[in-house]
Design a protein around this motif. Structure first.
Motif, PDB file in Angstrom:
ATOM      1  N   PHE A   1       1.068 121.564 -94.527  1.00  0.00           N
ATOM      2  CA  PHE A   1       1.029 122.618 -93.517  1.00  0.00           C
ATOM      3  C   PHE A   1      -0.398 122.719 -92.972  1.00  0.00           C
ATOM      4  O   PHE A   1      -1.201 123.515 -93.469  1.00  0.00           O
ATOM      5  CB  PHE A   1       1.439 123.967 -94.122  1.00  0.00           C
ATOM      6  CG  PHE A   1       2.889 124.090 -94.471  1.00  0.00           C
ATOM      7  CD1 PHE A   1       3.806 124.560 -93.547  1.00  0.00           C
ATOM      8  CD2 PHE A   1       3.331 123.739 -95.733  1.00  0.00           C
ATOM      9  CE1 PHE A   1       5.148 124.691 -93.874  1.00  0.00           C
ATOM     10  CE2 PHE A   1       4.668 123.860 -96.077  1.00  0.00           C
ATOM     11  CZ  PHE A   1       5.589 124.340 -95.134  1.00  0.00           C
ATOM     12  N   PRO A   2      -0.742 121.932 -91.967  1.00  0.00           N
ATOM     13  CA  PRO A   2      -2.120 121.936 -91.474  1.00  0.00           C
ATOM     14  C   PRO A   2      -2.502 123.175 -90.670  1.00  0.00           C
ATOM     15  O   PRO A   2      -3.680 123.433 -90.468  1.00  0.00           O
ATOM     16  CB  PRO A   2      -2.182 120.677 -90.597  1.00  0.00           C
ATOM     17  CG  PRO A   2      -0.769 120.454 -90.159  1.00  0.00           C
ATOM     18  CD  PRO A   2       0.084 120.891 -91.315  1.00  0.00           C
TER      19      PRO A   2
ATOM     20  N   ALA B   1     -11.120 128.042 -97.685  1.00  0.00           N
ATOM     21  CA  ALA B   1     -11.169 127.295 -96.425  1.00  0.00           C
ATOM     22  C   ALA B   1     -11.786 125.912 -96.622  1.00  0.00           C
ATOM     23  O   ALA B   1     -11.309 124.915 -96.060  1.00  0.00           O
ATOM     24  CB  ALA B   1     -11.956 128.084 -95.388  1.00  0.00           C
ATOM     25  N   LYS B   2     -12.829 125.832 -97.437  1.00  0.00           N
ATOM     26  CA  LYS B   2     -13.489 124.544 -97.684  1.00  0.00           C
ATOM     27  C   LYS B   2     -12.552 123.580 -98.408  1.00  0.00           C
ATOM     28  O   LYS B   2     -12.505 122.383 -98.095  1.00  0.00           O
ATOM     29  CB  LYS B   2     -14.762 124.756 -98.480  1.00  0.00           C
ATOM     30  CG  LYS B   2     -15.873 125.453 -97.702  1.00  0.00           C
ATOM     31  CD  LYS B   2     -17.092 125.716 -98.574  1.00  0.00           C
ATOM     32  CE  LYS B   2     -18.188 126.413 -97.789  1.00  0.00           C
ATOM     33  NZ  LYS B   2     -19.379 126.724 -98.614  1.00  0.00           N
ATOM     34  N   LEU B   3     -11.802 124.086 -99.384  1.00  0.00           N
ATOM     35  CA  LEU B   3     -10.857 123.233-100.117  1.00  0.00           C
ATOM     36  C   LEU B   3      -9.737 122.759 -99.204  1.00  0.00           C
ATOM     37  O   LEU B   3      -9.316 121.598 -99.258  1.00  0.00           O
ATOM     38  CB  LEU B   3     -10.283 124.006-101.308  1.00  0.00           C
ATOM     39  CG  LEU B   3     -11.256 124.258-102.469  1.00  0.00           C
ATOM     40  CD1 LEU B   3     -10.644 125.232-103.465  1.00  0.00           C
ATOM     41  CD2 LEU B   3     -11.617 122.950-103.163  1.00  0.00           C
ATOM     42  N   ILE B   4      -9.236 123.660 -98.366  1.00  0.00           N
ATOM     43  CA  ILE B   4      -8.192 123.292 -97.408  1.00  0.00           C
ATOM     44  C   ILE B   4      -8.716 122.227 -96.444  1.00  0.00           C
ATOM     45  O   ILE B   4      -8.023 121.257 -96.125  1.00  0.00           O
ATOM     46  CB  ILE B   4      -7.702 124.535 -96.636  1.00  0.00           C
ATOM     47  CG1 ILE B   4      -6.887 125.440 -97.567  1.00  0.00           C
ATOM     48  CG2 ILE B   4      -6.886 124.143 -95.405  1.00  0.00           C
ATOM     49  CD1 ILE B   4      -6.533 126.787 -96.952  1.00  0.00           C
ATOM     50  N   ASP B   5      -9.955 122.409 -95.996  1.00  0.00           N
ATOM     51  CA  ASP B   5     -10.543 121.489 -95.019  1.00  0.00           C
ATOM     52  C   ASP B   5     -10.683 120.076 -95.570  1.00  0.00           C
ATOM     53  O   ASP B   5     -10.700 119.100 -94.809  1.00  0.00           O
ATOM     54  CB  ASP B   5     -11.915 122.031 -94.592  1.00  0.00           C
ATOM     55  CG  ASP B   5     -12.501 121.279 -93.422  1.00  0.00           C
ATOM     56  OD1 ASP B   5     -11.836 121.182 -92.378  1.00  0.00           O
ATOM     57  OD2 ASP B   5     -13.640 120.779 -93.553  1.00  0.00           O
ATOM     58  N   GLU B   6     -10.754 119.939 -96.899  1.00  0.00           N
ATOM     59  CA  GLU B   6     -10.868 118.611 -97.509  1.00  0.00           C
ATOM     60  C   GLU B   6      -9.628 117.764 -97.292  1.00  0.00           C
ATOM     61  O   GLU B   6      -9.708 116.529 -97.251  1.00  0.00           O
ATOM     62  CB  GLU B   6     -11.129 118.750 -99.012  1.00  0.00           C
ATOM     63  CG  GLU B   6     -12.511 119.283 -99.366  1.00  0.00           C
ATOM     64  CD  GLU B   6     -12.685 119.452-100.868  1.00  0.00           C
ATOM     65  OE1 GLU B   6     -11.798 118.964-101.622  1.00  0.00           O
ATOM     66  OE2 GLU B   6     -13.681 120.058-101.301  1.00  0.00           O
ATOM     67  N   VAL B   7      -8.463 118.407 -97.161  1.00  0.00           N
ATOM     68  CA  VAL B   7      -7.203 117.649 -97.073  1.00  0.00           C
ATOM     69  C   VAL B   7      -6.457 117.895 -95.766  1.00  0.00           C
ATOM     70  O   VAL B   7      -5.536 117.144 -95.425  1.00  0.00           O
ATOM     71  CB  VAL B   7      -6.268 118.010 -98.245  1.00  0.00           C
ATOM     72  CG1 VAL B   7      -6.915 117.651 -99.574  1.00  0.00           C
ATOM     73  CG2 VAL B   7      -5.890 119.487 -98.234  1.00  0.00           C
ATOM     74  N   ARG B   8      -6.831 118.904 -95.037  1.00  0.00           N
ATOM     75  CA  ARG B   8      -6.125 119.277 -93.807  1.00  0.00           C
ATOM     76  C   ARG B   8      -6.434 118.288 -92.693  1.00  0.00           C
ATOM     77  O   ARG B   8      -7.604 118.029 -92.403  1.00  0.00           O
ATOM     78  CB  ARG B   8      -6.556 120.680 -93.394  1.00  0.00           C
ATOM     79  CG  ARG B   8      -6.056 121.187 -92.044  1.00  0.00           C
ATOM     80  CD  ARG B   8      -6.596 122.606 -91.844  1.00  0.00           C
ATOM     81  NE  ARG B   8      -6.226 123.164 -90.561  1.00  0.00           N
ATOM     82  CZ  ARG B   8      -6.992 123.126 -89.464  1.00  0.00           C
ATOM     83  NH1 ARG B   8      -8.180 122.506 -89.527  1.00  0.00           N
ATOM     84  NH2 ARG B   8      -6.596 123.678 -88.339  1.00  0.00           N
ATOM     85  N   PRO B   9      -5.400 117.735 -92.059  1.00  0.00           N
ATOM     86  CA  PRO B   9      -5.637 116.840 -90.914  1.00  0.00           C
ATOM     87  C   PRO B   9      -6.410 117.582 -89.825  1.00  0.00           C
ATOM     88  O   PRO B   9      -6.076 118.714 -89.483  1.00  0.00           O
ATOM     89  CB  PRO B   9      -4.226 116.479 -90.443  1.00  0.00           C
ATOM     90  CG  PRO B   9      -3.356 116.699 -91.639  1.00  0.00           C
ATOM     91  CD  PRO B   9      -3.961 117.857 -92.368  1.00  0.00           C
TER      92      PRO B   9
ATOM     93  N   ASN C   1     -14.291 125.328 -89.235  1.00  0.00           N
ATOM     94  CA  ASN C   1     -13.681 124.048 -88.839  1.00  0.00           C
ATOM     95  C   ASN C   1     -12.239 124.220 -88.371  1.00  0.00           C
ATOM     96  O   ASN C   1     -11.353 123.437 -88.726  1.00  0.00           O
ATOM     97  CB  ASN C   1     -13.740 123.048 -90.000  1.00  0.00           C
ATOM     98  CG  ASN C   1     -15.146 122.546 -90.257  1.00  0.00           C
ATOM     99  OD1 ASN C   1     -16.052 122.776 -89.468  1.00  0.00           O
ATOM    100  ND2 ASN C   1     -15.348 121.860 -91.367  1.00  0.00           N
ATOM    101  N   GLY C   2     -12.015 125.273 -87.584  1.00  0.00           N
ATOM    102  CA  GLY C   2     -10.686 125.505 -87.025  1.00  0.00           C
ATOM    103  C   GLY C   2      -9.778 126.375 -87.874  1.00  0.00           C
ATOM    104  O   GLY C   2      -8.668 126.710 -87.467  1.00  0.00           O
ATOM    105  N   ILE C   3     -10.236 126.741 -89.072  1.00  0.00           N
ATOM    106  CA  ILE C   3      -9.464 127.620 -89.952  1.00  0.00           C
ATOM    107  C   ILE C   3      -9.972 129.041 -89.754  1.00  0.00           C
ATOM    108  O   ILE C   3     -11.141 129.338 -90.018  1.00  0.00           O
ATOM    109  CB  ILE C   3      -9.623 127.212 -91.435  1.00  0.00           C
ATOM    110  CG1 ILE C   3      -9.190 125.754 -91.634  1.00  0.00           C
ATOM    111  CG2 ILE C   3      -8.825 128.135 -92.342  1.00  0.00           C
ATOM    112  CD1 ILE C   3      -9.574 125.191 -92.991  1.00  0.00           C
ATOM    113  N   ARG C   4      -9.094 129.918 -89.285  1.00  0.00           N
ATOM    114  CA  ARG C   4      -9.488 131.294 -89.027  1.00  0.00           C
ATOM    115  C   ARG C   4      -9.480 132.114 -90.318  1.00  0.00           C
ATOM    116  O   ARG C   4      -8.550 132.031 -91.115  1.00  0.00           O
ATOM    117  CB  ARG C   4      -8.538 131.926 -88.018  1.00  0.00           C
ATOM    118  CG  ARG C   4      -8.603 131.304 -86.633  1.00  0.00           C
ATOM    119  CD  ARG C   4      -9.912 131.664 -85.937  1.00  0.00           C
ATOM    120  NE  ARG C   4      -9.976 131.101 -84.584  1.00  0.00           N
ATOM    121  CZ  ARG C   4     -10.938 131.386 -83.704  1.00  0.00           C
ATOM    122  NH1 ARG C   4     -11.899 132.223 -84.043  1.00  0.00           N
ATOM    123  NH2 ARG C   4     -10.921 130.843 -82.510  1.00  0.00           N
TER     124      ARG C   4
END
Length: 259
Positions: free
Chosen positions: A140-141, A165-173, A195-198
């Motif tokens: 779910f990007p 957010a940083k952990l999500i950013d590691e795998v999020r397209p 990085n686009g994550i609100r």
């Protein structure tokens, strides 16, 4: 006996940490530090006479093995730097360190050959939320984060939300989510942007520490939420950190790395 200094011992989290150390076999509270104290008499803080009290960083002289830090974002960097320079293993619960400061402290710890732990959150539910959110982000990007804390919290967003957010950013397209022509009729209404994550920060009385990670996909949504209703819940994680920090040979970020 492992000797412990607690920085910020007069605060809400610091007081919880004091009681944790006092009731835990194998640990001894040897010092308390809080900047600006007018008294250094242990009895004034309901502490035994053998506990040293310090009101200034430069006054600290201790043989403590562990430095537990629950202070303020504005002073956490010099506090942790002092601990590392004096051979004291830091366990850091204070948020507000920048990425650059963490890198500098890790380099200093490596030079000193000293282990330590920086934990954005000591709550087990929060640690698991971050773990699960990272796993979900691969599928779910499109994601937003809402964190809710008490109205006396000094920094925003919370360290937990930013770490999530940083952990999500590691795998999020990498992609642009939402309407590319989006406008704000009220500045900042869409929250902070990592990085686009609100990330949205709520500050209200009655709250302690809470976080939701909202994922959206075609025809479905996933919400991961954790709630800390009492600061006592964080002490389980602090105990885990105390039990493991002397075995670390580097400054580690994230309690999940010692579980």
């Amino acid at each position: 006996m492992t000797k412990v200094l607690i920085a910020g011992f007069t605060g809400a989290m610091g007081q919880k940490a004091v009681r944790l150390v006092q009731r835990t076999a194998g640990y001894e509270l040897v010092a308390g530090f809080a900047a600006g104290l007018t008294s250094t008499t242990p009895a004034d803080y309901d502490l035994p006479a053998n506990v040293q009290i310090f009101g200034a960083l430069d006054d600290i002289q201790t043989d403590a093995d562990i430095w537990i830090d629950f202070t303020l974002p504005s002073v956490v960097y010099p506090n942790v730097k002092f601990a590392i320079e004096h051979g004291i293993h830091p366990v850091v619960g204070t948020t507000g360190l920048t990425d650059e400061q963490v890198t500098e402290l890790q380099a200093l710890a490596a030079k000193q050959q000293l282990g330590g732990l920086i934990a954005p959150n000591f709550g087990m539910s929060a640690v698991l939320l971050m773990k699960f959110a990272k796993e979900a982000a691969a599928y779910f990007p499109d994601v937003e984060i809402i964190e809710m804390h008490h109205d006396n919290k000094a920094d925003a967003p919370s360290g937990t939300a930013l770490s999530t957010a940083k952990l999500i950013d590691e795998v999020r397209p990498k992609h642009k989510q939402g309407n590319p022509a989006e406008t704000e009729s009220l500045a900042g209404v869409r929250g902070g942007d990592y990085n686009g994550i609100r990330i949205h920060a709520v500050r209200l009385p009655g709250y302690v520490a809470h976080e939701q990670v909202l994922f959206g996909g075609p025809g479905e949504a996933l919400t991961i939420r954790q709630d800390s209703f009492d600061r006592e819940s964080f002490m389980t994680g602090v105990k885990v950190a105390m039990d493991n920090v002397l075995d670390l040979n580097e400054l580690v970020v994230g309690l999940e790395n010692v579980l």
